[in-house]
Design an enzyme around this catalytic site. Sequence first.
Site, PDB file in Angstrom:
ATOM      1  N   HIS A  86       0.870  -1.179   0.000  1.00 59.56           N
ATOM      2  CA  HIS A  86       0.000   0.000   0.000  1.00 59.56           C
ATOM      3  C   HIS A  86       0.906   1.228   0.000  1.00 59.56           C
ATOM      4  O   HIS A  86       2.121   1.117  -0.173  1.00 59.56           O
ATOM      5  CB  HIS A  86      -0.959  -0.023   1.191  1.00 59.56           C
ATOM      6  N   ALA A  87       0.378   2.398   0.203  1.00 63.55           N
ATOM      7  CA  ALA A  87       1.132   3.650   0.049  1.00 63.55           C
ATOM      8  C   ALA A  87       2.440   3.688   0.842  1.00 63.55           C
ATOM      9  O   ALA A  87       3.496   4.004   0.292  1.00 63.55           O
ATOM     10  CB  ALA A  87       0.264   4.843   0.408  1.00 63.55           C
TER      11      ALA A  87
END
Length: 85
Positions: free
Chosen positions: A15-16
């Site tokens: 994810h980010a």
Amino acid sequence: MVSRTVVVQNQVGLHAKTATLFIQKANEYASGIWLEKADRRVNAKSLLGVLSLGITRGTEIVLSADGSDEDAAIESLVAFINSGI
């Protein structure tokens, strides 16, 4: 060109935050580095590219590198992914 297949095991995938850490690690190498998931291939040094793959826990990805430090890049990035980030 060197390629390795790995399965992402960390809880949230790439994810980010984890993708950013992965990209920072990839940028330590001069070689071109790519991530593949299913039939999509993206530049592993691009946040948008990595995030667009939607890599979650249990996803099988292929890391490829081509350049003067390709072996070191692949070994390092595979170890990074296997470490649980």
